[in-house]
Enzyme design. Structure first.
Site, mmCIF file in Angstrom:
data_model
loop_
_atom_site.group_PDB
_atom_site.id
_atom_site.type_symbol
_atom_site.label_atom_id
_atom_site.label_comp_id
_atom_site.label_asym_id
_atom_site.label_seq_id
_atom_site.Cartn_x
_atom_site.Cartn_y
_atom_site.Cartn_z
ATOM 1 N N CYS A 332 -8.422 -17.401 -19.054
ATOM 2 C CA CYS A 332 -8.430 -18.862 -18.929
ATOM 3 C C CYS A 332 -7.934 -19.626 -20.169
ATOM 4 C CB CYS A 332 -9.811 -19.361 -18.546
ATOM 5 S SG CYS A 332 -10.795 -18.192 -17.629
ATOM 6 N N ARG A 361 -13.733 -5.817 -20.940
ATOM 7 C CA ARG A 361 -15.132 -6.219 -21.048
ATOM 8 C C ARG A 361 -15.976 -5.000 -21.341
ATOM 9 N NH1 ARG A 361 -15.321 -10.429 -15.949
ATOM 10 N NH2 ARG A 361 -13.596 -11.714 -16.723
ATOM 11 N N GLN A 379 -6.891 -8.824 -13.568
ATOM 12 C CA GLN A 379 -7.275 -9.832 -12.580
ATOM 13 C C GLN A 379 -6.034 -10.467 -11.990
ATOM 14 O OE1 GLN A 379 -9.526 -12.355 -15.290
ATOM 15 N NE2 GLN A 379 -11.320 -12.006 -14.017
ATOM 16 N N ASP A 381 -5.163 -13.497 -11.474
ATOM 17 C CA ASP A 381 -5.764 -14.742 -11.928
ATOM 18 C C ASP A 381 -4.818 -15.915 -11.746
ATOM 19 O OD1 ASP A 381 -7.791 -16.159 -13.020
ATOM 20 O OD2 ASP A 381 -7.677 -15.246 -15.017
ATOM 21 N N HIS A 383 -4.918 -20.486 -12.538
ATOM 22 C CA HIS A 383 -5.648 -21.708 -12.842
ATOM 23 C C HIS A 383 -4.861 -22.881 -12.301
ATOM 24 C CE1 HIS A 383 -7.349 -18.780 -15.641
ATOM 25 N NE2 HIS A 383 -8.473 -19.415 -15.374
ATOM 26 N N LYS A 467 -18.729 -23.036 -6.843
ATOM 27 C CA LYS A 467 -17.693 -22.058 -6.489
ATOM 28 C C LYS A 467 -17.874 -21.519 -5.074
ATOM 29 C CE LYS A 467 -20.305 -18.134 -8.235
ATOM 30 N NZ LYS A 467 -20.252 -16.818 -8.836
ATOM 31 N N HIS A 513 -10.432 -22.233 -11.402
ATOM 32 C CA HIS A 513 -10.081 -20.816 -11.597
ATOM 33 C C HIS A 513 -10.034 -20.191 -10.209
ATOM 34 C CE1 HIS A 513 -11.943 -20.760 -15.739
ATOM 35 N NE2 HIS A 513 -12.721 -21.652 -15.190
#
Ligand SMILES: [Zn+2]
Ligand SMILES: [Zn+2]
Length: 638
Positions: A332, A361, A379, A381, A383, A467, A513
């Site tokens: 992000c 992680r 991911q 991902d 945004h 979410k 996100h």
């Protein structure tokens, strides 16, 4: 006297009476109707003294609560059987869990499979003796004295953690356990159970505390349901992505390199390329802009984003040039940096920035599991930066996109969870009232309009935004978390992310996100288990296996291989000196969709003898016709 209403019957009773006493006459009937009851929202069993008036609802054993009562009672039964065989065993806890129960013990040596058989045998014996589960109450001090005397160190610690002046115990036969209940009335109601496995588990999940032995088991009200469940477990074992991943040579984890770090082998990597190419093309088509960003950044960025405060234990830190760097746990802040590269007018919004972003992680080594729980993963991902008026359209686009992606991969059933804030604790959340209302209303409208089956979870939102999570249902009916769409009222403030409105002033953006597949690693595990490695042609790692009968056909096989590679088909040639039968068997084990057997006749006729995994032997087909049909099948992603 207290007043109890049950099935529109009114009963009067002395305070402190139990359901067991109340149903004295119709005890057997009551058992059939339920294993416990709900009184004013609280679960009570047949042994709990009832002190308040109210409406009693019996809990049928088939319900989720009823099953939990049955399974937790079975865990007591198991603990008593363990003590028969291992009198020195110390008891920890034995809760019901999603599909069964467990109990943790401290014993001199790890339990073996033969032990489980013996324990199960004793469980049946004790159950058949039909003991009553007797509820008892002790003062906290009495309980402490008792467990200390018995050397039950874990129970003693548990009692020390209970603030109440009295604690309850449940006893059947010789066995007494510290327990809040509820329990089934008698041990004979526990008949259809199975012990499944043993695993090490730290006391209270803390690796500095003793390692205990956890026995997992399951229980059902009927023999048939137990049998069905055990069959499903067998089926799940056969589909285990770790097993299939090794058999099809898709990926590996190398302990020498580090746990939870995935090596994608050529077959797995070929599949990942298919997924990624499809993903990129569809994102470009929908107006997303694809980016690449660094895997590390100076710690300052993560301080500003708040990660070092809230996420530190999961982050990898490195040092270079006397500066501290972080291996990114999320993408992000990088996308925010790209957005902030220059000022944006409202006319440019929405801006959608997407990346197949690899993150790291630090997960505890005990929870790592194949591709499903890893330390490095990618991911899918993106945004979205937009205005208030664009929020709902953007969300609708994301949900439609997620369904398109998932259904293309063969998933058609989903569960949607809508997590909203707890309206009574508004002060615990970041962002304005207006922002939350806009976001929650839009999410709910989209969930409704999509026709998806959704659950609204009050108070489940994280502090920075509401979410939607999408869980897909696989071939065995199991749910896997994949897509997520999440508002963020935190990062835009921390990084001062704005746009210039029609009024010429700066306004905060709405930042969303979203991931559709989640992580490529976990999605790959889902795909493997859903299809049990028997993939549709368009994603199969090898789509065509060429099988020569004799060396004379090798040039023809090489010619076909070149032709198919040019058409983008994943093809391999088995030109070993093996018998045709053995080559076919090997290709079958690899679950390859098409085998083309090449003999003298095929070379002469420029044909191929097709064996389709789905349709069996299709006989001789002209080469050109086969290629044309295959290319169309792959393009259609059926
Ligand atoms: Zn219990
Ligand atoms: Zn994000």
């Amino acid at each position: 006297m207290i007043q109890l209403e049950i099935d529109s019957r009114q009963l009067k009773a002395e305070p402190g009476t139990t359901l067991g006493a109340l149903f004295h006459e119709q005890y057997q009937e009551a058992f059939r109707l339920g294993v416990a009851a709900r009184l004013n929202g609280r679960i009570v069993d047949f042994h709990t003294p009832i002190r308040d008036s109210g409406r009693l609802e019996l809990i049928p054993v088939e319900s989720a609560d009823g099953l939990a009562v049955l399974r937790h009672s079975t865990s007591h039964l198991m603990a008593s059987a363990v003590l028969k065989l291992f009198p020195e065993a110390k008891l920890a806890i034995g809760p019901a869990i999603d599909e069964g129960f467990y109990y943790d013990f401290q014993v001199g040596r790890p339990f073996q499979p033969e032990d489980l058989e013996q324990i199960e045998g004793w469980m049946h014996t004790i159950a058949e003796e039909n003991h009553q589960f007797v509820r008892g109450e002790l003062s906290r001090e009495e309980a402490l004295k008792r467990f200390e005397r018995e050397g039950e160190i874990f129970k003693t610690e548990l009692v020390q953690g209970i603030p109440d002046p009295t604690v309850s115990t449940y006893t059947h036969s010789f066995f007494t356990d510290l327990c809040r209940g509820p329990h089934v009335p008698r041990t004979k109601m526990l008949r259809h159970f199975k012990l499944l496995s043993v695993a090490g588990a730290y006391w209270r999940g803390d690796s500095s505390r003793p390692m205990l032995q956890r026995i997992y088991g399951t229980a059902f009200p009927t023999k048939d349901r137990l049998k069905e469940h055990l069959q499903r477990l067998e089926e799940a074992k056969l589909r285990d992505h770790r097993k299939i991943g090794a058999a099809l040579d898709l990926y590996s984890v190398n302990e020498e390199v580090g746990g939870g770090l995935i090596f994608w082998h050529p077959h797995g990597a070929a599949m990942r390329s298919v997924i990624e190419d499809f993903w990129r093309a569809e994102h470009a088509r929908r107006g997303y802009r694809l980016v690449y960003t660094p895997h590390i950044a100076q710690v300052d960025l993560w301080q500003r984003s708040g990660h070092t405060d809230h996420y530190r234990e999961h982050m990898y830190f490195l040092e270079a040039d006397e500066k501290e760097y972080v291996l990114r746990p999320m993408n992000c802040p990088f996308h925010v940096q790209i957005y902030k590269g220059h000022k944006h007018s409202y006319r440019e919004l929405p801006i959608r920035i997407a990346e197949l972003g690899t993150v790291y992680r630090l997960e505890k080594s005990g929870v790592l599991h194949g591709l499903a729980r890893v330390r490095g993963f990618t991911q899918d991902d993106a945004h979205i930066f937009c205005t208030k008026d664009q929020v709902e359209t953007e969300l609708r686009g994301v949900v439609e996109f997620a369904r398109f992606m998932l259904s293309t991969f063969g998933f058609h059933q989903y569960q949607v969870d809508l997590s909203v804030r707890d309206a009574k604790r508004k002060q615990d959340y970041l962002g304005s009232d207006e922002e939350w209302e806009v976001a929650e209303t839009a999410l709910e409208n989209v969930a409704k309009a999509s026709g998806l089956n959704y659950r609204r979870a009050e108070g489940e939102a994280v502090f920075y935004g509401p979410k939607i999570d999408v869980k897909l249902t696989d071939a065995l009916g199991r749910e896997w978390q994949c897509s997520t769409v999440q508002f963020d009222f935190n990062l835009p403030r921390r990084f001062d992310v704005t746009y210039v409105g029609a009024d010429g002033h700066d306004h905060p953006v709405y930042m969303i996100h979203r991931a559709l597949l989640g992580s490529l690693e976990r999605f790959f595990a889902t795909l493997i288990e859903h299809y049990a490695g028997d993939f549709p042609v368009w994603i199969a790692p090898v789509q065509v296996q060429l099988i020569t009968i004799a060396d004379a056909q090798i040039p023809y096989a090489q010619e076909i291989r070149t032709l198919l590679l040019e058409k983008g088909i994943r093809v391999e040639a088995d030109i070993r000196e093996e018998k045709m039968g053995a080559k076919i068997r090997d290709a079958e084990l690899l679950k390859i969709p098409y085998m083309l057997v090449l003999g003298r006749k095929e070379v002469e006729e420029r044909s191929v003898s097709v064996r389709s995994r789905k349709k069996g032997n299709e006989g001789s087909v002209p080469l050109d016709a086969f290629v044309e049909k295959l290319v169309a099948e792959v393009a259609a992603r059926v």
